[in-house]
Design an enzyme around this catalytic site. Structure first.
Site, short mmCIF file in Angstrom:
data_model
loop_
_atom_site.label_atom_id
_atom_site.label_comp_id
_atom_site.label_asym_id
_atom_site.label_seq_id
_atom_site.Cartn_x
_atom_site.Cartn_y
_atom_site.Cartn_z
N ARG A 18 0.42 3.78 -3.16
CA ARG A 18 0.02 4.94 -2.97
C ARG A 18 1.02 6.21 -2.57
O ARG A 18 0.95 7.47 -3.37
CB ARG A 18 -0.91 4.97 -1.65
CG ARG A 18 -2.06 4.08 -1.92
CD ARG A 18 -3.13 4.11 -0.97
NE ARG A 18 -3.81 2.88 -0.54
CZ ARG A 18 -5.06 2.72 -0.07
NH1 ARG A 18 -5.63 3.68 0.46
NH2 ARG A 18 -5.66 1.67 0.03
N GLU A 34 0.83 -1.37 -0.09
CA GLU A 34 -0.02 -0.14 0.01
C GLU A 34 0.72 1.23 0.02
O GLU A 34 0.55 2.18 -0.57
CB GLU A 34 -1.00 0.12 1.39
CG GLU A 34 -1.90 -1.04 1.24
CD GLU A 34 -3.26 -0.68 0.25
OE1 GLU A 34 -3.21 0.04 -0.52
OE2 GLU A 34 -4.02 -1.60 0.39
N GLU A 60 -12.60 0.07 -9.56
CA GLU A 60 -12.10 -0.94 -10.78
C GLU A 60 -13.16 -0.86 -11.87
O GLU A 60 -12.66 -0.80 -13.05
CB GLU A 60 -11.95 -2.16 -10.30
CG GLU A 60 -10.80 -2.38 -9.29
CD GLU A 60 -10.98 -1.87 -7.79
OE1 GLU A 60 -12.23 -1.53 -7.47
OE2 GLU A 60 -9.97 -1.72 -7.16
N ASP A 66 -4.93 -10.13 -8.22
CA ASP A 66 -5.45 -9.19 -9.05
C ASP A 66 -4.06 -8.41 -9.66
O ASP A 66 -3.81 -8.50 -11.02
CB ASP A 66 -6.16 -8.15 -8.54
CG ASP A 66 -6.06 -7.62 -6.98
OD1 ASP A 66 -5.05 -7.75 -6.51
OD2 ASP A 66 -6.86 -6.76 -6.70
C1 DMJ Z 1 -6.37 0.58 -4.66
O1 DMJ Z 1 -5.57 0.72 -3.45
C2 DMJ Z 1 -5.82 -0.30 -5.75
O2 DMJ Z 1 -6.65 -0.09 -6.87
C3 DMJ Z 1 -5.30 -1.56 -5.57
O3 DMJ Z 1 -4.84 -2.15 -6.45
C4 DMJ Z 1 -6.73 -2.33 -5.01
N1 DMJ Z 1 -7.45 -1.80 -4.04
C5 DMJ Z 1 -7.80 -0.34 -4.18
C6 DMJ Z 1 -9.04 0.12 -4.70
O4 DMJ Z 1 -10.15 -0.71 -4.68
#
Ligand code: DMJ
Length: 532
Positions: free
Chosen positions: A150, A146, A413, A278
């Site tokens: 971010r 994270e 998404e 994912d």
């Molecule tokens: C975000 O932090 C990113 O898109 C991550 O890949 C998946 N989760 C969240 C949004 O849903």
């Protein structure tokens, strides 16, 4: 005489045009806080977006106003904290970044402000980062993943867009704080790190394992950081991860979601394009794209894994909705798709249009179908916002069943796929669906103190969860804004979005890549001691 007069007139006219163009470049560059450079015309400037269609201009303006509402309330009630609780109008202290003052919403939201032309707000955020973002003072566990997507991602995007070296220096500070997590026998990082004590650990629920989607979603940020700083250390870390994952035995060409960084062995054989898997797959494609095609290994790994995913995970419901199911030991265990997997429509479309191979046509077909299914999961709810996960069993199609699946966390998404699908296919329905989403957000998520997630999308007057996620500003609003922008604004052949929607320039194609000059090798001294 008339000829001389004409020549003088043409020369004067040309000089005036050149001067005007130059002045407007200076003005644009000044507004963006960057130095004027040859690259300045590549800086996306919302003021110059040319759209004949007034509706689209209004839609874009509307989304800018949503961003202002989210930002201003965060500023009012939670400035410097990580996230806002928009209903109770105070800081959200139990976000993924905890109670520390890391300003996650500021760092995540900055490039969106910039792209929307909100220069005063961008400047305030930039100054907060310069003065207050000190990750090494944080004495609690942070997620390596994270923090990378971010913070390192957001800061690098701002560096690319503006050339302001403060952003690059802060990205280095943050990435360096994460490096001790990579000190494992395999080089695969632990999930969590305490920047102050440098201690790393795993999530309690994952046992000794790290998570595929986490350790596999650092490649873009770390590679780009090496290129802009000239420091190879970051690239070495992610190349090592790549090497381990490329060499390991893969059950049926797919990658289980858990792997032990001490032994390099897979944990439980659960596989998914949703939670826990994912963005690892997303980054294989995007590592190849952002390298301008140089990282061929990544594209090969991507195509091999996607061939297997389409063969084993892709299912079609009785009424014809395509979805991606979850596997264990190669068998389907859950006829369920996560909201998180709704990025896959956009991913398959990008894969289809960027390389002509035996899978290209199938990729585009699947992209349309998956994006349609994700839209159905929105359309079949009372709020017209999609649930966290939706199932296909018996008569139930594209609907959540358990209460923890009925939430909407302001996730991006589905809108991300609408944006990519719109850019690549120009089918109007993707814009229409995005606008339905904007209206649903306004009706159900907007509160006086910002935007809240929802507890149950199947209620007509749903209760809010009282969290304004930082990715709502970084991703959800950015993708909606881009859905209504022209193709020339962050063109997809010059920019690649990291998994948090922070745009990275494509190497070799986009002058905003800002690669550091290669260090000049030292001349060996010409003396006896240097002989080998
Ligand atoms: C975000 O932090 C990113 O898109 C991550 O890949 C998946 N989760 C969240 C949004 O849903």
């Amino acid at each position: 005489m008339r000829i001389i007069f004409r020549i003088v007139f043409i020369a004067f006219f040309t000089a005036t045009i050149i001067l005007l163009v130059r002045l407007s470049e200076i003005e644009t560059s000044f507004k963006h806080g960057g130095k004027l450079s040859r690259a300045s015309r590549h800086v996306p400037d919302p003021d110059t977006i040319n759209t004949a269609d007034n509706t689209v201009v209004d839609q874009r303006r509307f989304i800018i106003q949503m961003m202002m509402h989210a930002w201003n309330n965060y500023k009012l009630y939670a400035w410097g904290k990580n996230e806002l609780k928009p209903m109770s109008k105070r800081a959200h202290l139990s976000s993924v970044f905890g109670a520390g003052e890391l300003g996650a919403t500021i760092v995540d939201g900055l490039d969106t402000l910039y792209l929307m032309g909100l220069h005063d707000e961008f400047r305030e955020g930039r100054d907060w980062v310069a003065e207050h973002l000190h990750i090494n003072e944080i004495d609690s566990d942070l997620s390596v993943f994270e923090t990378t997507i971010r913070f390192v991602g957001g800061l690098l995007s701002c560096y690319a867009l503006t050339g302001d070296t403060m952003f690059k220096d802060k990205a280095v500070e943050v990435a360096d704080a994460l490096l001790p997590a990579f000190d494992t026998p395999t080089g695969l990082p632990f999930a969590l790190i305490n920047p102050s004590t440098k201690a790393s650990r795993q999530y309690h629920w994952a046992g000794p394992n790290s998570i595929l989607s986490e350790l596999g979603t650092l490649h873009l940020e770390f590679t780009y950081l090496s290129d802009v700083t000239g420091r190879d250390i970051y690239r070495q870390k992610v190349n090592r991860i790549r090497e381990v994952l490329n060499n390991i035995d893969k059950p049926g060409d797919l990658y289980p979601n858990f792997i032990n960084p001490r032994t390099g062995q897979w944990g439980q054989r659960h596989m998914s394009l949703g939670a826990l898997g994912d963005s690892f797959y997303e980054y294989l494609l995007k590592a190849w794209l952002v390298s301008g095609g140089a990282d061929e290994q990544a594209r090969i790994m991507f195509d091999t894994a996607m061939q297997a995913a389409l063969d084993k995970m892709l299912r079609v419901s009785p009424s014809g909705l395509a979805y991606l199911a979850e596997l264990k030991y190669g068998r389907i265990i859950e006829e369920k798709m996560d909201h998180l997997s709704c990025f896959a429509g956009g991913m398959f479309a990008l894969a289809s249009t960027t390389l002509d191979n035996s899978l290209s046509e199938r990729y585009m077909d699947v992209a349309h179908k998956l994006t349609n299914t994700c839209h159905e999961s929105y359309a079949r709810s009372d709020t017209k916002l999609g649930p966290e996960a939706f199932r296909f069993s018996g008569a139930v199609e594209a609907r959540a069943q358990k209460s923890n699946e009925k939430v909407y966390l302001l996730r991006p998404e589905t809108f991300e796929s609408y944006f990519i699908m719109w850019r690549l296919t120009k089918q109007q329905r993707y814009r229409d669906w995005g606008w339905e989403g904007v209206q649903a957000l306004e009706k159900h998520c907007r509160v006086e103190g910002g935007y809240t997630g929802l507890v149950n999308v199947y209620h007509q007057n749903p209760q809010g969860d009282d969290v304004q996620q930082s990715f709502f500003l970084a991703e959800t609003l950015k993708y909606l804004y881009l859905l209504f922008s022209d193709d020339s604004f962050l063109p997809l052949d010059e920019w690649v979005f990291n998994t948090e929607a922070h745009p990275f320039p494509i190497k070799g194609k986009n002058p905003l890549y800002r690669e550091a000059p290669k260090p000049v090798p030292l001349e060996p001294a010409n003396d006896e001691n240097n002989r080998i």
